[in-house]
Design an enzyme around this catalytic site. Structure first.
Site, PDB file in Angstrom:
ATOM      1  N   CYS A 115       0.816  -1.234   0.000  1.00  0.00           N
ATOM      2  CA  CYS A 115       0.000   0.000   0.000  1.00  0.00           C
ATOM      3  C   CYS A 115       0.842   1.272   0.000  1.00  0.00           C
ATOM      4  O   CYS A 115       0.357   2.345  -0.355  1.00  0.00           O
ATOM      5  CB  CYS A 115      -0.915   0.011   1.209  1.00  0.00           C
ATOM      6  SG  CYS A 115      -1.905  -1.463   1.304  1.00  0.00           S
ATOM      7  N   HIS A 261      -3.880   6.812   1.085  1.00  0.00           N
ATOM      8  CA  HIS A 261      -4.147   5.503   0.491  1.00  0.00           C
ATOM      9  C   HIS A 261      -5.612   5.164   0.735  1.00  0.00           C
ATOM     10  O   HIS A 261      -6.141   5.439   1.815  1.00  0.00           O
ATOM     11  CB  HIS A 261      -3.214   4.472   1.141  1.00  0.00           C
ATOM     12  CG  HIS A 261      -3.593   3.070   0.850  1.00  0.00           C
ATOM     13  ND1 HIS A 261      -3.832   2.627  -0.430  1.00  0.00           N
ATOM     14  CD2 HIS A 261      -3.794   1.992   1.670  1.00  0.00           C
ATOM     15  CE1 HIS A 261      -4.156   1.347  -0.389  1.00  0.00           C
ATOM     16  NE2 HIS A 261      -4.139   0.941   0.869  1.00  0.00           N
ATOM     17  N   ASN A 291      -9.905  -0.809  -2.980  1.00  0.00           N
ATOM     18  CA  ASN A 291      -8.495  -0.619  -2.601  1.00  0.00           C
ATOM     19  C   ASN A 291      -7.615  -1.143  -3.738  1.00  0.00           C
ATOM     20  O   ASN A 291      -7.588  -2.345  -4.001  1.00  0.00           O
ATOM     21  CB  ASN A 291      -8.243  -1.393  -1.302  1.00  0.00           C
ATOM     22  CG  ASN A 291      -6.811  -1.269  -0.801  1.00  0.00           C
ATOM     23  OD1 ASN A 291      -5.926  -0.807  -1.516  1.00  0.00           O
ATOM     24  ND2 ASN A 291      -6.585  -1.694   0.429  1.00  0.00           N
TER      25      ASN A 291
HETATM   26  O1  UT7 Z   1      -4.639  -1.627   2.168  1.00  0.00           O
HETATM   27  C1  UT7 Z   1      -4.451  -2.742   2.963  1.00  0.00           C
HETATM   28  C2  UT7 Z   1      -4.578  -2.405   4.380  1.00  0.00           C
HETATM   29  N1  UT7 Z   1      -5.828  -2.950   4.878  1.00  0.00           N
HETATM   30  C3  UT7 Z   1      -6.606  -2.215   5.628  1.00  0.00           C
HETATM   31  O2  UT7 Z   1      -6.341  -1.066   5.860  1.00  0.00           O
HETATM   32  C4  UT7 Z   1      -7.832  -2.889   6.206  1.00  0.00           C
HETATM   33  C5  UT7 Z   1      -8.143  -2.357   7.571  1.00  0.00           C
HETATM   34  N2  UT7 Z   1      -9.296  -3.032   8.172  1.00  0.00           N
HETATM   35  C6  UT7 Z   1     -10.561  -2.856   7.729  1.00  0.00           C
HETATM   36  O3  UT7 Z   1     -10.782  -2.095   6.807  1.00  0.00           O
HETATM   37  C7  UT7 Z   1     -11.673  -3.570   8.468  1.00  0.00           C
HETATM   38  O4  UT7 Z   1     -11.131  -4.306   9.549  1.00  0.00           O
HETATM   39  C8  UT7 Z   1     -12.507  -4.516   7.550  1.00  0.00           C
HETATM   40  C9  UT7 Z   1     -13.365  -3.701   6.599  1.00  0.00           C
HETATM   41  C10 UT7 Z   1     -11.608  -5.438   6.765  1.00  0.00           C
HETATM   42  C11 UT7 Z   1     -13.455  -5.386   8.396  1.00  0.00           C
HETATM   43  O5  UT7 Z   1     -14.277  -4.562   9.187  1.00  0.00           O
HETATM   44  P1  UT7 Z   1     -14.511  -4.892  10.738  1.00  0.00           P
HETATM   45  O6  UT7 Z   1     -15.431  -3.866  11.234  1.00  0.00           O
HETATM   46  O7  UT7 Z   1     -13.145  -4.991  11.371  1.00  0.00           O
HETATM   47  O8  UT7 Z   1     -15.270  -6.271  10.669  1.00  0.00           O
HETATM   48  P2  UT7 Z   1     -14.849  -7.684  11.290  1.00  0.00           P
HETATM   49  O9  UT7 Z   1     -13.693  -8.259  10.565  1.00  0.00           O
HETATM   50  O10 UT7 Z   1     -14.766  -7.552  12.783  1.00  0.00           O
HETATM   51  O11 UT7 Z   1     -16.117  -8.538  10.957  1.00  0.00           O
HETATM   52  C12 UT7 Z   1     -17.375  -8.274  11.577  1.00  0.00           C
HETATM   53  C13 UT7 Z   1     -18.363  -9.310  11.098  1.00  0.00           C
HETATM   54  C14 UT7 Z   1     -17.854 -10.741  11.295  1.00  0.00           C
HETATM   55  O12 UT7 Z   1     -18.971 -11.540  11.633  1.00  0.00           O
HETATM   56  P3  UT7 Z   1     -19.239 -11.949  13.181  1.00  0.00           P
HETATM   57  O13 UT7 Z   1     -17.998 -12.658  13.639  1.00  0.00           O
HETATM   58  O14 UT7 Z   1     -19.459 -10.643  13.894  1.00  0.00           O
HETATM   59  O15 UT7 Z   1     -20.440 -12.810  13.075  1.00  0.00           O
HETATM   60  C15 UT7 Z   1     -17.390 -11.143   9.911  1.00  0.00           C
HETATM   61  O16 UT7 Z   1     -17.462 -12.530   9.687  1.00  0.00           O
HETATM   62  O17 UT7 Z   1     -18.596  -9.157   9.696  1.00  0.00           O
HETATM   63  C16 UT7 Z   1     -18.366 -10.427   9.029  1.00  0.00           C
HETATM   64  N3  UT7 Z   1     -17.845 -10.140   7.698  1.00  0.00           N
HETATM   65  C17 UT7 Z   1     -18.636  -9.901   6.646  1.00  0.00           C
HETATM   66  N4  UT7 Z   1     -19.966  -9.867   6.504  1.00  0.00           N
HETATM   67  C18 UT7 Z   1     -20.464  -9.574   5.288  1.00  0.00           C
HETATM   68  C19 UT7 Z   1     -16.548 -10.034   7.306  1.00  0.00           C
HETATM   69  N5  UT7 Z   1     -16.482  -9.736   5.992  1.00  0.00           N
HETATM   70  C20 UT7 Z   1     -17.760  -9.631   5.554  1.00  0.00           C
HETATM   71  C21 UT7 Z   1     -18.335  -9.342   4.318  1.00  0.00           C
HETATM   72  N6  UT7 Z   1     -19.686  -9.313   4.216  1.00  0.00           N
HETATM   73  N7  UT7 Z   1     -17.599  -9.072   3.226  1.00  0.00           N
END
Ligand code: UT7
Length: 336
Positions: A115, A261, A291
């Site tokens: 990134c 980014h 992204n």
């Molecule tokens: O450029 C590369 C650098 N990367 C980044 O900067 C990424 C930084 N992180 C993020 O942007 C966020 O952490 C994410 C967008 C990737 C995820 O968001 P979050 O609020 O941290 O969600 P989470 O991973 O805690 O997931 C919450 C829930 C989970 O379900 P449970 O365990 O609460 O039942 C996941 O399984 O959302 C679920 N989930 C989804 N649901 C629907 C994860 N991905 C998805 C999805 N659609 N695509």
């Protein structure tokens, strides 16, 4: 004094648009989840049948940038290519792009900073130019993510985020007394978090590097500890911005636009709020591209210029954090 100025920009994204709704045919996700957590509405992907690599996308963006600069490919002293998704494992896409530009001895250097590839690329180009090793540099940043993500429900946390695209800049050294061009840069890395965002297979530490078992386990797909990266981004991006401000002697009020980014709209909104910036001072386009990793900042720069949000004389801070972990910022004053 020798200064490195951004002479021109170019961007290219493949025409195929994949909306959040389109993703629901392959995985259990929803438009609402993706928009709320990331801001993304759609992304561009190469054709499903493949056959397009990062260097192909970079070539299209390069043609635009070269034309805007009035350079031909032969004018380039050095190509720097930033990507995490090379066309082939090795050699790197810098050489492939060089050949596609009709060149046969111009040096080509690949950097793998994910990134922050554009930021490390700018700082590297600036060092080459100020030391006199090169004067006209093409910095090409491109990614093809769509062929390297798990589009089943297992991979949904990563798959919904990424788009394909390319952004390039032509950089040139000029002698000037004015404070223009790249005025300060700050680069950082912390390998402690290397496995917070990675693809493991087929890597050299595995023997064999690839096997049916590894594939069954899904270790050829990217894995990400999104929460850790989110936290690190929110913590580091204000600090690294302050660092380049301090190095340049400019103040926050002198900056016309921050181009972060594009990893997550919420990360960039947190950044804007913690820096107490008005909304319009932080550029976003993740809604339309997702992204695009190394390409995201130069694509955003190209768009911001096209929209006349910035232009001749504008002071801009480019910044980002991603896999490595690496984080960085570059402060530049644009010239017309
Ligand atoms: O450029 C590369 C650098 N990367 C980044 O900067 C990424 C930084 N992180 C993020 O942007 C966020 O952490 C994410 C967008 C990737 C995820 O968001 P979050 O609020 O941290 O969600 P989470 O991973 O805690 O997931 C919450 C829930 C989970 O379900 P449970 O365990 O609460 O039942 C996941 O399984 O959302 C679920 N989930 C989804 N649901 C629907 C994860 N991905 C998805 C999805 N659609 N695509």
């Amino acid at each position: 004094m020798k200064r490195t100025v951004i002479k021109s920009t170019g961007r290219y994204v493949p025409p195929r648009v994949v909306t959040n709704h389109d993703l629901t045919q392959w995985m259990d996700t929803s438009d609402e989840w993706i928009r709320q957590r990331t801001g993304i509405e759609q992304r561009h992907w190469i054709p499903e049948e493949g056959g397009v690599g990062s260097s192909d996308l970079a070539l299209e963006a390069t043609k635009i940038a070269l034309e805007r600069t009035g350079w031909t490919a032969k004018d380039i002293d050095l190509i720097i290519f930033a990507t995490l998704s090379p066309d082939i494992f090795f050699p790197g896409p810098g050489c492939l792009l060089q050949h596609k530009l009709g060149l046969n001895s111009t040096p080509a250097l690949d950097i793998r900073q994910q990134c922050t590839g554009f930021l490390y690329g700018l700082a590297t180009a600036d060092a080459y130019i100020r030391s006199g090793l090169a004067n006209k540099i093409l910095l090409a940043c491109a990614e093809v993510h769509s062929t390297g993500i798990d589009i089943s429900t297992r991979g949904r946390d990563v798959a919904v985020l990424f788009g394909d695209g390319a952004g390039v800049v032509c950089l040139e050294g000029i002698e000037t007394d004015k404070d223009v061009g790249i005025l300060a840069s700050a680069l950082h890395a912390n390998g402690e978090f290397a496995e917070s965002l990675m693809i493991e297979v087929g890597a050299s530490r595995l023997n064999p590097r690839i096997s049916e078992e590894l594939i069954k386990e899904g270790r050829h797909w990217p894995v990400m500890d999104g929460k850790t990266i989110f936290k690190e981004a929110v913590r580091s991006l204000p600090n690294v911005s302050q660092e380049v401000l301090q190095k340049s002697g400019l103040s926050l009020e002198d900056i016309d636009l921050f181009i972060p980014h594009q990893a997550n709209l919420r990360i960039n909104q947190f950044f804007q709020q913690s820096m107490k910036l008005p909304e319009e001072k932080v550029f976003h386009n993740i809604q339309r591209y997702g992204n695009t990793t190394a390409a995201s900042i130069p694509i955003a720069l190209d768009e911001a210029l096209e929209m006349n949000i910035i232009g001749d004389g504008s002071a801009v801070i480019f910044l980002g954090l991603g896999a490595g972990l690496t984080w960085a910022a570059v402060l530049a004053r644009l010239v017309g």
